[in-house]
Enzyme design. Sequence first.
Site, short mmCIF file in Angstrom:
data_model
loop_
_atom_site.label_atom_id
_atom_site.label_comp_id
_atom_site.label_asym_id
_atom_site.label_seq_id
_atom_site.Cartn_x
_atom_site.Cartn_y
_atom_site.Cartn_z
N ASN A 159 -5.98 19.78 33.46
CA ASN A 159 -5.64 20.10 34.84
C ASN A 159 -4.14 20.19 35.08
O ASN A 159 -3.69 20.95 35.92
CB ASN A 159 -6.27 19.08 35.80
CG ASN A 159 -6.10 17.66 35.32
OD1 ASN A 159 -6.44 17.33 34.18
ND2 ASN A 159 -5.57 16.80 36.17
N CYS A 334 4.87 10.96 42.53
CA CYS A 334 6.21 10.78 43.09
C CYS A 334 6.24 9.74 44.21
O CYS A 334 7.24 9.56 44.85
CB CYS A 334 6.75 12.10 43.61
SG CYS A 334 6.86 13.34 42.34
N1 PLP Z 1 -11.70 16.25 35.77
C1 PLP Z 1 -10.68 17.10 35.92
C2 PLP Z 1 -10.11 17.80 34.73
C3 PLP Z 1 -10.15 17.32 37.18
O1 PLP Z 1 -9.11 18.18 37.33
C4 PLP Z 1 -10.70 16.64 38.28
C5 PLP Z 1 -10.10 16.80 39.64
O2 PLP Z 1 -8.91 16.73 39.81
C6 PLP Z 1 -11.77 15.77 38.09
C7 PLP Z 1 -12.24 15.60 36.82
C8 PLP Z 1 -12.44 15.04 39.24
O3 PLP Z 1 -13.17 15.95 40.00
P1 PLP Z 1 -13.78 15.62 41.46
O4 PLP Z 1 -12.66 15.67 42.39
O5 PLP Z 1 -14.76 16.72 41.74
O6 PLP Z 1 -14.46 14.33 41.39
#
Ligand code: PLP
Length: 765
Positions: A159, A334
Amino acid sequence: MEIYLDANATTPVLPQARDAALSVMADAFGNPSSIHGSGLKARARLDEVRATARRVLGAPTGQLLFTSGATEGIQTAVLSALTALRRRQLAGEALPARLLYGATEHKAVPEALKHWNALLGLDREVVAIPVGQDGRHDLVWLRAHAASAGLVCTMAANNETGVISDLDGIADALRGSGALWLVDGVQALGKLPLQLGERAIDYAPFSGHKLYAPKGIGMLYVREGAPFTPLMAGGGQEGALRSGTENMAGIAALGAVLDALEGGGTFASLSQLLDRRQRLADALREAFPGVVFNAPFDISLPTTLNVSVPGLGAKLLLDLFDAAGLRVSGGSACGAAKAAPSYVLQAMGLPAWRAASAVRLSFGAADADATINEACRRLRACGESLRATCQTPASERVSADATGTSVPQRPDLLTRFTVDGACCYVVTDADSGRCVVVDPLPELTGTLTQWLRCRALTLAAVLDTHSHGDHASSAQALRDALPAQLAEEAWPERVDALGWPLGSEVLALGAHRLSRLAIPGHTADSTAYLLHAGGELLAAFVGDTVMPGALGRSDFTQSAPQAFGPSLKTLERNVGPHGLLLPGHDYDDRFATTLAVECAAQPLLDGVLKGRLSAEAFAIGKGVLEHDLAPTEYQTMACGARVACTRAGERVELDVASLEALLRDRGATPVLVDVREAYEARMSPTEELSPEAVPLSALVNALPRWRALPAHTPVVFFCRSGNRSAQAARALRRLGHDQAWSLAGGLALWPGARAVTTSFDAIAI
Ligand code: PLP
């Protein structure tokens, strides 16, 4: 118009998804468990969406459950895998020693592993799989550890960086190990062909809101035969695998997105996305020469750019982008006193400055092409704004802005820079073009060099208020960096150890004068520099002798504890109880202080100034306070024992309605102050508020003026989010002006703020 470039955090909702959700809520609101017509219709839609999801994910077999999001999917998967391990343990089987997760995994994964591992009493070792500089898992390491793993968790795409995992390589490394395998597919949904059924993946969680569906809907794929334990028991929905009445509005919206993915026409093709990334990257390179991309493009999602710019912190870039209406996100947290570096970039072994200053731009595959063009234009304008305000290492002396108008480079008399609570000041006399730097910090040499060079200022002196205990003086480094701008009287052979010109009593800066005052105590050489204009004392640079909420410690080998008390009296004689003191450290953003303010908070100081304490008693009292001083919240050495800020908990926030009322009230005549830095204000002027512009870095110039206002005159500060303006309001209140306020939520919540606008390409409705 606001341009949203934070799609990896969440996306807007596609119009067709919105319509689908609304229609479920308005008309087809049945409970899919009901056996009447309304229920049967809901059931049919539920089944349809599941079937589409199976096709999109390439998962014809196994379970595909609707969940509330990826975090729930991750919990369910981890609980299932760990419960299976526990059963084996209870049956007397020797268990694999470890649970593995990628070092760059979203926190939901390691936290879930630790949580369920503890709760189930499994007591396995939870270990991070190292990643290389390219962000990909170390497959040699994984192969070596696979046999000892009960569960292995690896995300499909990251992410923060967009780095795409080598799922085939991971599958190969795990082959024959017996480990269960969880792949977090959140950032891959709709961007990578996962073909789950063709892989040995046991669990794959997904989240709707990362792909244009609303928040609160997700999916979990479970391979046929993989162990399963429901996280939620109850009414037996989802085949008793996930109880709870289904979120039909969310499911219908997700279904509309999946339909759009299958049907085409809504999402840009790979080649279009690559082209958009290229355009953004080009704009970034042009705007911020020296920008580095923290993930290799050839193995990253084309929709994610993670960048660091030498000399520009994440906070500065975020403020600047936000002012330009570009919503991006910091690669690091931050919120803390010291911005936490990105653990993802740290795990990749990138240099500390890159991990600490990373910014992520992520766009969505359904964004309009024109949005990217506008984003590129604004990025270039951001670069221009930095150059025009002498902020970037690349800026030469600025004389004209993009429109050819000359930019007045008249810095304020006082500019403050801070690093981890340590303060450095530049005193500039704009008319003569001469300036003095007080207490240069090593981390700022590049910034100061740039700042002074761009403004073509003559450096009349680089002064230290004392020989510092926590860092070496960087005065010489600064002199060396600016040979052409260094005044003769500042040449190294013509100054003393603290940088004062030998044989001079006064340092003249046009109409301003600096004189010095020996105040031994914190160190034997502690010196205050007093700044005057005409006969008026404007401020005193007092180093660490008096800081907001603290007196400098005097337990160093170079300290003179017995001299400290008498020095404070000397200071009082010269600056009076209300003279503005500018400290060498300001750990809590209090900016400036006076002896009167500090006497009210510090009994020792009050005691020695009022004659209740002798120099000896004062020194003994200080010694007690300084015994075992803990490091600061920045993990730096504390320069003095601090007392709590008496007004720290006071509410200074004013909501929009109250400010509007104040602005309407003819009797009130509030002073409105924009504390954003000049490079931000250029990007989003706020003429309709006609505020005074006093950037936080120049706040100390205006404090005396605001203090002198009638007590009932409100001074309302605002900034981007309300953080910096709250600091300014607190600083002014501490100095005695009770009507100091901060606009809550900043410009982000001001009604005139830009509207959130989303535009999509070729929306198929
Ligand atoms: N895994 C990844 C790679 C993510 O980017 C996120 C959200 O930021 C999550 C898990 C968690 O997802 P959710 O907000 O649907 O619980």
